[in-house]
Design a protein around this motif. Structure first.
Motif, PDB file in Angstrom:
ATOM      1  N   ASP A 160      40.569  32.154  34.975  1.00 21.83           N
ATOM      2  CA  ASP A 160      39.423  31.358  35.420  1.00 21.83           C
ATOM      3  C   ASP A 160      38.118  32.070  35.094  1.00 21.83           C
ATOM      4  OD1 ASP A 160      40.767  29.147  36.691  1.00 21.83           O
ATOM      5  OD2 ASP A 160      41.360  30.543  38.270  1.00 21.83           O
ATOM      6  N   PRO A 161      37.050  31.325  34.829  1.00 23.74           N
ATOM      7  CA  PRO A 161      35.749  31.927  34.523  1.00 23.74           C
ATOM      8  C   PRO A 161      35.027  32.355  35.804  1.00 23.74           C
ATOM      9  CG  PRO A 161      35.602  29.543  34.398  1.00 23.74           C
ATOM     10  CD  PRO A 161      37.038  29.846  34.695  1.00 23.74           C
ATOM     11  N   LEU A 162      35.444  33.466  36.368  1.00 22.42           N
ATOM     12  CA  LEU A 162      34.888  33.892  37.646  1.00 22.42           C
ATOM     13  C   LEU A 162      34.972  35.407  37.793  1.00 22.42           C
ATOM     14  CD1 LEU A 162      37.616  34.549  39.536  1.00 22.42           C
ATOM     15  CD2 LEU A 162      37.725  32.074  39.566  1.00 22.42           C
ATOM     16  N   ILE A 163      34.205  35.910  38.743  1.00 28.92           N
ATOM     17  CA  ILE A 163      34.262  37.326  39.097  1.00 28.92           C
ATOM     18  C   ILE A 163      35.012  37.456  40.419  1.00 28.92           C
ATOM     19  CG2 ILE A 163      31.982  37.210  40.234  1.00 28.92           C
ATOM     20  CD1 ILE A 163      31.606  40.171  39.495  1.00 28.92           C
ATOM     21  N   GLN A 164      35.880  38.460  40.508  1.00 27.55           N
ATOM     22  CA  GLN A 164      36.608  38.726  41.741  1.00 27.55           C
ATOM     23  C   GLN A 164      36.272  40.135  42.227  1.00 27.55           C
ATOM     24  OE1 GLN A 164      40.480  36.673  42.159  1.00 27.55           O
ATOM     25  NE2 GLN A 164      40.647  36.950  39.949  1.00 27.55           N
ATOM     26  N   ILE A 165      36.106  40.254  43.526  1.00 24.26           N
ATOM     27  CA  ILE A 165      35.737  41.529  44.138  1.00 24.26           C
ATOM     28  C   ILE A 165      36.718  41.794  45.268  1.00 24.26           C
ATOM     29  CG2 ILE A 165      33.879  42.845  45.225  1.00 24.26           C
ATOM     30  CD1 ILE A 165      31.952  40.671  44.038  1.00 24.26           C
ATOM     31  N   ALA A 166      37.565  42.794  45.080  1.00 23.10           N
ATOM     32  CA  ALA A 166      38.608  43.087  46.059  1.00 23.10           C
ATOM     33  C   ALA A 166      38.127  44.144  47.040  1.00 23.10           C
ATOM     34  CB  ALA A 166      39.878  43.556  45.360  1.00 23.10           C
ATOM     35  N   MET A 167      38.380  43.876  48.337  1.00 21.69           N
ATOM     36  CA  MET A 167      37.913  44.766  49.399  1.00 21.69           C
ATOM     37  C   MET A 167      38.910  44.767  50.553  1.00 21.69           C
ATOM     38  SD  MET A 167      33.985  43.305  49.370  1.00 21.69           S
ATOM     39  CE  MET A 167      34.472  41.682  48.763  1.00 21.69           C
ATOM     40  N   ASN A 168      39.215  45.940  51.064  1.00 19.45           N
ATOM     41  CA  ASN A 168      40.037  46.054  52.264  1.00 19.45           C
ATOM     42  C   ASN A 168      39.185  45.629  53.459  1.00 19.45           C
ATOM     43  OD1 ASN A 168      41.388  47.037  54.623  1.00 19.45           O
ATOM     44  ND2 ASN A 168      42.515  48.492  53.360  1.00 19.45           N
ATOM     45  N   GLU A 169      39.648  44.631  54.195  1.00 15.13           N
ATOM     46  CA  GLU A 169      38.829  44.107  55.289  1.00 15.13           C
ATOM     47  C   GLU A 169      38.736  45.078  56.466  1.00 15.13           C
ATOM     48  OE1 GLU A 169      41.578  41.087  57.845  1.00 15.13           O
ATOM     49  OE2 GLU A 169      41.054  40.397  55.826  1.00 15.13           O
ATOM     50  N   GLU A 170      39.555  46.107  56.473  1.00 15.10           N
ATOM     51  CA  GLU A 170      39.426  47.131  57.507  1.00 15.10           C
ATOM     52  C   GLU A 170      38.360  48.165  57.144  1.00 15.10           C
ATOM     53  OE1 GLU A 170      43.427  48.532  57.795  1.00 15.10           O
ATOM     54  OE2 GLU A 170      44.076  46.844  59.054  1.00 15.10           O
ATOM     55  N   ILE A 171      37.906  48.129  55.873  1.00 11.75           N
ATOM     56  CA  ILE A 171      36.846  49.017  55.391  1.00 11.75           C
ATOM     57  C   ILE A 171      35.514  48.264  55.297  1.00 11.75           C
ATOM     58  CG2 ILE A 171      36.113  50.544  53.509  1.00 11.75           C
ATOM     59  CD1 ILE A 171      38.664  51.475  54.965  1.00 11.75           C
ATOM     60  N   ILE A 172      35.571  47.060  54.767  1.00  5.57           N
ATOM     61  CA  ILE A 172      34.364  46.236  54.613  1.00  5.57           C
ATOM     62  C   ILE A 172      34.563  44.956  55.418  1.00  5.57           C
ATOM     63  CG2 ILE A 172      32.872  45.002  52.978  1.00  5.57           C
ATOM     64  CD1 ILE A 172      33.711  46.985  50.842  1.00  5.57           C
ATOM     65  N   PRO A 173      33.755  44.731  56.465  1.00  8.72           N
ATOM     66  CA  PRO A 173      33.931  43.558  57.340  1.00  8.72           C
ATOM     67  C   PRO A 173      33.827  42.242  56.572  1.00  8.72           C
ATOM     68  CG  PRO A 173      32.382  45.135  58.298  1.00  8.72           C
ATOM     69  CD  PRO A 173      32.637  45.592  56.892  1.00  8.72           C
ATOM     70  N   ILE A 174      34.445  41.215  57.114  1.00 11.26           N
ATOM     71  CA  ILE A 174      34.500  39.910  56.454  1.00 11.26           C
ATOM     72  C   ILE A 174      33.101  39.348  56.194  1.00 11.26           C
ATOM     73  CG2 ILE A 174      35.309  37.530  56.653  1.00 11.26           C
ATOM     74  CD1 ILE A 174      37.484  39.648  56.129  1.00 11.26           C
ATOM     75  N   ASP A 175      32.212  39.456  57.150  1.00 12.18           N
ATOM     76  CA  ASP A 175      30.852  38.928  56.955  1.00 12.18           C
ATOM     77  C   ASP A 175      30.160  39.613  55.779  1.00 12.18           C
ATOM     78  OD1 ASP A 175      31.128  37.147  59.006  1.00 12.18           O
ATOM     79  OD2 ASP A 175      30.021  38.330  60.483  1.00 12.18           O
ATOM     80  N   GLU A 176      30.359  40.915  55.649  1.00 11.77           N
ATOM     81  CA  GLU A 176      29.761  41.630  54.523  1.00 11.77           C
ATOM     82  C   GLU A 176      30.431  41.216  53.212  1.00 11.77           C
ATOM     83  OE1 GLU A 176      28.848  46.126  52.799  1.00 11.77           O
ATOM     84  OE2 GLU A 176      29.761  45.902  54.783  1.00 11.77           O
ATOM     85  N   GLN A 177      31.727  40.994  53.232  1.00 13.11           N
ATOM     86  CA  GLN A 177      32.417  40.537  52.027  1.00 13.11           C
ATOM     87  C   GLN A 177      31.838  39.208  51.543  1.00 13.11           C
ATOM     88  OE1 GLN A 177      36.666  40.565  51.936  1.00 13.11           O
ATOM     89  NE2 GLN A 177      36.868  42.508  53.038  1.00 13.11           N
ATOM     90  N   ARG A 178      31.543  38.333  52.464  1.00 14.61           N
ATOM     91  CA  ARG A 178      30.979  37.031  52.085  1.00 14.61           C
ATOM     92  C   ARG A 178      29.574  37.197  51.507  1.00 14.61           C
ATOM     93  NH1 ARG A 178      33.276  33.276  57.114  1.00 14.61           N
ATOM     94  NH2 ARG A 178      35.457  33.404  56.433  1.00 14.61           N
ATOM     95  N   PHE A 179      28.804  38.087  52.097  1.00 18.29           N
ATOM     96  CA  PHE A 179      27.467  38.371  51.566  1.00 18.29           C
ATOM     97  C   PHE A 179      27.567  38.915  50.143  1.00 18.29           C
ATOM     98  CE2 PHE A 179      24.362  41.848  50.881  1.00 18.29           C
ATOM     99  CZ  PHE A 179      23.219  41.073  50.733  1.00 18.29           C
ATOM    100  N   ILE A 180      28.538  39.777  49.898  1.00 17.06           N
ATOM    101  CA  ILE A 180      28.718  40.370  48.565  1.00 17.06           C
ATOM    102  C   ILE A 180      29.074  39.290  47.547  1.00 17.06           C
ATOM    103  CG2 ILE A 180      30.227  41.894  47.208  1.00 17.06           C
ATOM    104  CD1 ILE A 180      30.321  43.699  49.778  1.00 17.06           C
ATOM    105  N   ALA A 181      30.000  38.387  47.918  1.00 18.56           N
ATOM    106  CA  ALA A 181      30.389  37.302  47.001  1.00 18.56           C
ATOM    107  C   ALA A 181      29.210  36.372  46.728  1.00 18.56           C
ATOM    108  CB  ALA A 181      31.567  36.517  47.576  1.00 18.56           C
ATOM    109  N   ASP A 182      28.470  36.025  47.777  1.00 15.70           N
ATOM    110  CA  ASP A 182      27.294  35.155  47.596  1.00 15.70           C
ATOM    111  C   ASP A 182      26.272  35.822  46.679  1.00 15.70           C
ATOM    112  OD1 ASP A 182      28.177  33.035  49.161  1.00 15.70           O
ATOM    113  OD2 ASP A 182      27.318  33.845  51.010  1.00 15.70           O
ATOM    114  N   SER A 183      26.078  37.124  46.859  1.00 12.04           N
ATOM    115  CA  SER A 183      25.117  37.856  46.031  1.00 12.04           C
ATOM    116  C   SER A 183      25.578  37.894  44.577  1.00 12.04           C
ATOM    117  CB  SER A 183      24.947  39.284  46.557  1.00 12.04           C
ATOM    118  OG  SER A 183      24.454  39.272  47.892  1.00 12.04           O
ATOM    119  N   ALA A 184      26.875  38.139  44.369  1.00 10.47           N
ATOM    120  CA  ALA A 184      27.414  38.193  43.005  1.00 10.47           C
ATOM    121  C   ALA A 184      27.219  36.869  42.285  1.00 10.47           C
ATOM    122  CB  ALA A 184      28.902  38.557  43.051  1.00 10.47           C
TER     123      ALA A 184
END
Length: 406
Positions: free
Chosen positions: A148-172
């Protein structure tokens, strides 16, 4: 009582894909009662038909179509959007060499974390190779999808909280759009580790390409038709729905339905989404819906679990379970309800991976008593034909035809 239309998308199962799976499986007895009755055997190579067994002992009004996507790129997002009226003539290419360094630098500045890896890889492969650094440093595993034409960013949710993960994806995604990098999604791939096992959690988040035009769902909203998304359809066609159903826990599966997990580690999500369809269908009969209900559901396992991994036997088993689910859904439909079954694209099995393919698809329409001639004698380009059938069923075809012309 207003009626219900169900659109069930079996992900990544085009006609060429079905023929490939049948030709490669070791089995000579593939039990597909529902799909056989609806006409799948007649659509595939005659030499392969004998491997498919079964037939429903019922009488339905039914129609079968061969259909081709009109949009240029084979992708789940593109296919599902075309079904509700959006043809995308853009060509979205993959990123075999990763993403531009200046793009990743801007992303790092925006989110305050370093990125690394930046290669094309499968999801589990990228995490397995890189989880130690991710968990030790908090750096982001960035990788390009193989299909697929997309970027994926893998993160352990015990290291990076879910809200921050969503911010990172939105920013990307936002930065990619600003830099004219042609992606359709930015995905935060959340995972955890239990001992040596890596588990991708249900907390995945997709930042998605915006809708530039009105869709069938939006027309329904304007006409008091209740739209219900089941599974990832609301991520792919990201507009307003009356209700969104995403079940992720076994406790919510009705034991009477005997929905079966195919994967030995229970990685499949189809049982949850079938339960979601049945919940939505039953609700449509007891909750007042002035103009009826549209249920838009995706069964993803033949793509994400068995397609990209080129697991032929797993894909066959998954299709068999989907076939059983079709019968369960038909059993509880009212006489005037309709069920449409199709796929969003195919899956080409290559030596290294399973890749999305733009191939001929099936489309089945059935009902216990509704006269399908009223809604199927129409012609629209590609998968917009699916939306046209639904729009005619709900008497909103005039509005739908305008968005196709636009």
């Amino acid at each position: 009582m207003p009626n219900t239309a169900i659109l069930m998308v079996i992900d990544a199962v085009g006609l060429k894909t079905i023929e490939y799976l049948i030709s490669k499986t070791k089995r000579n007895n593939i039990k597909l009662d529902s799909l056989s009755y609806l006409g799948i055997r007649e659509m595939i190579n005659p030499n392969l038909r004998k491997k498919i067994k079964g037939n429903l002992r019922t009488k339905l009004n039914k129609k079968a179509y061969r259909i081709n996507q009109a949009s240029k790129t084979a992708d789940s997002l593109i296919g599902h959007r075309e079904m509700v009226g959006i043809i995308d003539n853009n060509v979205y290419n993959l990123f075999p060499d990763g993403f531009p360094e200046n793009y990743l630098k801007k992303l790092e500045e925006a989110v305050g974390r370093k990125t690394f890896f930046n290669k094309m890889a499968g999801g589990m492969e990228a995490i397995e190779l890189n989880y130690k650094r991710q968990e030790e440093t908090g750096d982001l595993i960035v990788y390009a999808s193989k299909c697929d034409p997309l970027i994926q960013i893998a993160m352990n949710e015990e290291i990076i909280p879910i809200d921050e993960q969503r911010f990172i994806a939105d920013s990307a995604f936002k930065i990619a759009m600003e830099m004219n990098i042609p992606i359709t999604r930015a995905i935060a791939r959340s995972y955890i580790r239990k001992g040596n096992e890596i588990i991708r959690t249900p907390n995945r988040y997709d930042a998605v390409l915006g809708l530039k035009n009105k869709t069938l769902i939006d027309i329904m909203n304007e006409n008091c038709i209740c739209s219900v998304s089941v599974g990832k359809t609301s991520d792919l066609v990201n507009t307003k729905y009356y209700e969104k159903i995403k079940i992720t826990k076994k406790e919510f599966l009705d034991p009477k339905l005997k929905l079966k997990f195919v994967h030995p580690a229970f990685k499949d999500s189809n049982p949850y989404n079938v339960q979601g369809i049945i919940n939505a269908l039953k609700s449509s009969k007891v909750i007042y819906r002035p103009k009826g209900t549209f249920i838009f559901a995706n069964l993803v396992d033949t793509d994400s679990v068995y397609g990209h991994t080129r697991d032929v036997e797993g894909a066959i088993d998954s299709i068999e379970e989907t076939d059983k689910s079709i019968k369960k859904i038909i059993d509880i439909m009212d006489k005037e309800d309709i069920l449409i079954i199709t796929a969003d694209h195919g899956m080409e099995h290559r030596e290294d991976y399973g890749y999305h393919s733009n191939e001929e698809l099936f489309a089945f329409v059935c009902s216990k008593k509704f006269n399908l001639e009223k809604i199927t004698n129409i012609s629209y380009p590609g998968l917009t034909q699916i939306g046209a059938i639904v729009s005619k069923y709900f008497n909103i075809e005039k509005d739908y035809s305008k968005i196709i012309k636009d």
